[in-house]
Design a protein around this motif. Structure first.
Motif, mmCIF file in Angstrom:
data_model
loop_
_atom_site.group_PDB
_atom_site.id
_atom_site.type_symbol
_atom_site.label_atom_id
_atom_site.label_comp_id
_atom_site.label_asym_id
_atom_site.label_seq_id
_atom_site.Cartn_x
_atom_site.Cartn_y
_atom_site.Cartn_z
ATOM 1 N N VAL A 34 -12.060 -3.005 -0.379
ATOM 2 C CA VAL A 34 -10.986 -3.352 0.827
ATOM 3 C C VAL A 34 -11.246 -4.739 1.095
ATOM 4 O O VAL A 34 -12.190 -5.000 1.744
ATOM 5 C CB VAL A 34 -10.626 -2.640 1.729
ATOM 6 N N CYS B 9 -0.569 -4.881 4.259
ATOM 7 C CA CYS B 9 -1.479 -4.190 3.459
ATOM 8 C C CYS B 9 -0.863 -4.156 2.071
ATOM 9 O O CYS B 9 0.420 -4.004 1.585
ATOM 10 C CB CYS B 9 -1.435 -2.578 3.843
ATOM 11 N N CYS C 215 0.882 -1.202 0.023
ATOM 12 C CA CYS C 215 0.107 -0.026 0.056
ATOM 13 C C CYS C 215 0.901 1.276 -0.058
ATOM 14 O O CYS C 215 1.834 1.328 0.804
ATOM 15 C CB CYS C 215 -0.967 0.053 1.080
ATOM 16 N N GLN D 82 -10.820 -0.437 -7.858
ATOM 17 C CA GLN D 82 -9.308 -0.394 -7.138
ATOM 18 C C GLN D 82 -9.390 -1.499 -6.032
ATOM 19 O O GLN D 82 -10.445 -1.198 -5.074
ATOM 20 C CB GLN D 82 -9.098 1.059 -6.806
ATOM 21 N N GLN E 133 -2.004 -3.720 -2.743
ATOM 22 C CA GLN E 133 -3.158 -2.942 -3.331
ATOM 23 C C GLN E 133 -2.758 -3.379 -4.858
ATOM 24 O O GLN E 133 -1.492 -3.780 -5.479
ATOM 25 C CB GLN E 133 -2.778 -1.624 -3.491
ATOM 26 N N TYR F 230 -3.330 4.916 -0.146
ATOM 27 C CA TYR F 230 -3.902 3.783 0.368
ATOM 28 C C TYR F 230 -2.771 3.483 1.290
ATOM 29 O O TYR F 230 -2.966 2.368 2.120
ATOM 30 C CB TYR F 230 -3.968 2.644 -0.569
ATOM 31 N N VAL G 256 -7.630 -2.987 -2.498
ATOM 32 C CA VAL G 256 -6.797 -3.025 -1.463
ATOM 33 C C VAL G 256 -6.937 -4.478 -0.526
ATOM 34 O O VAL G 256 -8.267 -4.368 -0.391
ATOM 35 C CB VAL G 256 -6.898 -1.728 -0.697
#
Length: 681
Positions: A479, A465, A450, A503, A467, A454, A505
């Motif tokens: 997410v 994390c 990320c 998008q 993405q 983000y 994540v």
């Protein structure tokens, strides 16, 4: 483990009339024998840590330090290059034979799903980095069943020892250089050096064991203090002047404490922290006692011929016993051998150790021509490396060729869940995917940490994390939060996100279902992570969170909501974040992929009513903005949970979906998700 064929040095001098005569120390061979027998017996029957490995590590440093100190104090050159060649010329032949034998048994007796892992560990074992490979995978050495453990896993201690055999001579030679330049006594310099190593490594070991024991167990830094004890003992013994009666008492006290370690106290989860001082100091007492010359001394028992013989086999016995144990259990399907089978394993291990020692190790050790020139020693080392590396590389080439051939197969041959859709008329051919040797690639990662918009704030330290590549103007920000069961669904979600312009994540932590951190069933490390994950999501304020809403049980249809899930979902929907709650997939008490390998797909199917609840527990959560997604019909069509659907393996183990099968469910996931959320463009 320590090389066992070198003669043990003479005991240091004690008080007049009380010290042993110089020469061979048979009680050290007996000590080695007891240590390796502790390891073997505990592995075979007790499934616990014995402390025997730690004793070996300490003794190896003791002997190495004695050898170097005597060489320096006698004015002889150290010649580190020759020392290292000599050392690994002694270590590698038996190790190479063991690795080759294990690879052969793996090829003949173990399922193909194990091959890739064992090949990787063979390379790591050969190159003395096995401990770092296991540490990087955070292997839990104690919890793993022997039947599913790697037959080369025990090379972790040999790898640490090999690393120390490179490091310790540098410290010993550096101490000699410093002493000659400064005018200080050589032993004084070593006292400071090894004392510092002991204090620093022990402090690090205690801390890392308390915070991440599974990693610390294999961490060389957390083990250096054990070697330092051996070196400090080698430096201290000449200064000890103890009465014979006291040494007799110390010998028996040390022997009793050594044998009791791990038997009286469950030390498994505490190693290699301060509790590892127990077996090491116990062995040190036996070594301090030395050769008492008393008929009542423990050294009289340790010096008996049978123990001395086993001591000379100890290196080879440690090498061979674990692969034999693991492969026997893997073939039999048992978790632990019974008494008679265990005796047979030990007997076979002793016979194999004798053959390795007297058929490989001793002949090469006694061949004077190998010691006459450095290049000859180097030739033995290179030959041992090559005799393992060549077949290893060949096996990897064969597996790679199979994988590449499989990749040429068309999608029509592996429709997966597509075969369940209305109107499907295909006839897939060829072997099912993924291949057993490709299972490790069946985890989906978003690939990029990320960053930018983000990235977690500095005060929200959430791990795991990732993405997808940032989109300039995404249609939705979604997410994925949770454990490996949320992660596996990204195989289906990523194609949907690409098609819809979302998008993605991910915030993932293995074993941490996205629910309440107060759940007593959650592992300790999950509680702080869950708080941080929820804070991150609320701060990011995505359009939706993709989570697992339920948790299936492996041995019954006792499927329930994730503990505290309703409260977490309510907190998110109250913040204007939609929640996509996916129903869990069935979990099993056996490895579904291995079952198919062994018995065929038809024998491994499980009725749906034995795997999941009759109704999705998340179906009526009653929250505005919550969307329950259930794809059970694509995992268990017509009421039966199938291991292979549309020529694709559904499961890669006991409870995780393969990425290949998850990807074939993308059309179904997209249809149901868009219908529930109304996110149609």
């Amino acid at each position: 483990m320590i090389i066992t064929t070198e003669a043990t040095p003479a005991s240091p001098p004690h008080a007049p009339g009380a010290g042993p005569a110089p020469g061979f120390r048979p009680e050290l061979e007996g000590l080695r024998a007891l240590a390796v027998l502790m390891v073997v017996v505990y592995h075979v029957w007790l499934d616990r840590v014995s402390g025997g490995v730690d004793i070996f590590l300490m003794i190896s440093a003791f002997l190495l330090t004695l050898s170097f100190v005597r060489r320096v104090e006698s004015g002889r050159p150290l010649d580190l290059g020759r020392h290292w060649l000599h050392r690994f010329k002694r270590l590698l032949p038996a190790a190479a034979v063991t690795i080759l034998g294990t690879l052969g048994a793996t090829w003949l007796l173990l399922p193909a799903s194990r091959w890739t892992e064992i090949i990787d560990q063979a390379w790591a074992s050969l190159l003395y980095v096995q401990n770092w490979l296991l540490a990087s995978r955070s292997v839990d050495y104690y919890a793993a069943e022997h039947a599913t453990s790697s037959p080369l896993q025990h090379f972790w201690s040999l790898s640490i020892q090999g690393q120390v055999f490179l490091l310790w001579p540098l410290v010993l030679a550096g101490g000699a250089w410093l002493a000659s330049r400064s005018g200080l006594r050589y032993r004084s310099v070593l006292w400071v050096a090894f004392g510092a190593v002991f204090a620093g490594s022990l402090a690090f070991s205690v801390h890392s064991t308390a915070t991440h024991q599974a990693f610390a167990y294999f961490d060389s830094r957390a083990r250096l203090w054990e070697f330092a004890v051996g070196s400090l003992l080698a430096l201290a013994l000449p200064h000890l002047r103890l009465a014979r009666s006291l040494r007799v008492a110390l010998g028996w006290l040390g022997l009793a404490a050594m044998l009791a370690c791990g038997l009286l106290v469950p030390v498994d989860r505490a190693f290699p922290g301060a509790v590892a001082l127990w077996p090491i100091l116990a062995a040190a007492l036996v070594m301090v006692a030395g050769q008492t010359g008393s008929r009542a001394g423990a050294d009289r028992v340790l010096s008996c011929a049978p123990l001395v013989r086993v001591g000379r086999l100890s290196y080879a016995l440690y090498l061979v016993h674990w692969p034999i144990l693991v492969i026997v259990l893997a073939v039999s399907g048992e978790d632990r051998p019974g008494f008679l089978v265990g005796l047979a394993i030990i007997a076979v291990s002793l016979a194999a150790a004798w053959l390795v020692t007297h058929g490989v190790e001793s002949p090469l050790r006694r061949a004077r021509w190998t010691e006459a020139r450095r290049w000859r020693m180097a030739l033995v080392v290179v030959a041992c490396l090559a005799v393992v590396a060549v077949p290893l590389a060949g096996a990897q080439g064969v597996l790679q060729a199979r994988a590449e051939a499989q990749q040429q197969a068309t999608a029509a041959d592996h429709p997966g869940a597509t075969a369940l859709r209305e109107g499907y008329t295909g006839a897939p051919e060829g072997p099912a995917i993924p291949l057993a040797t490709e299972l490790r690639s069946q985890w989906v990662s978003l690939g990029t940490p990320c960053a930018g918009d983000y990235a977690p704030r500095a005060d929200v330290l959430v791990a795991g994390c990732g993405q997808t590549a940032p989109l300039a103007d995404p249609e939705r920000l979604v997410v994925v939060v949770g454990d490996s069961h949320a992660e596996q669904w990204m195989g289906a979600l990523v194609p949907v996100a690409e098609q819809e312009g979302w998008q993605l994540v991910s915030v993932l932590e293995g074993g941490c279902a996205f629910g309440s951190p107060d759940d007593p069933a959650q592992p300790e490390h999950c509680r702080e992570w869950l708080d941080a994950a929820l804070a991150y999501v609320l701060d990011l304020a995505p359009d939706a969170v993709f989570t697992m809403a339920t948790a299936a049980a492996p041995d019954s249809p006792d499927e329930r909501l994730v503990h505290g899930y309703a409260a977490v979902a309510a907190a998110l929907t109250d913040a204007g974040i939609e929640v996509i709650g996916v129903r869990d997939n069935p979990r099993f008490t056996f490895d579904m992929y291995a079952c198919v390998e062994d018995a065929g797909a038809e024998q491994c199917a499980v009725p749906l009513d034995q795997a999941l609840a009759p109704v999705n527990p998340a179906a009526d959560l009653g929250l505005d903005g919550f969307h329950a997604i259930d794809l059970t019909d694509r995992l268990c069509p017509e009421g039966t949970c199938q291991p292979v659907i549309g020529n694709v393996h559904v499961y890669l183990d006991h409870n995780h979906l393969t990425a290949d099968y998850a990807a074939t469910m993308a059309p179904d996931l997209r249809e149901r998700l868009l219908a529930s959320t109304g996110w149609r463009r």
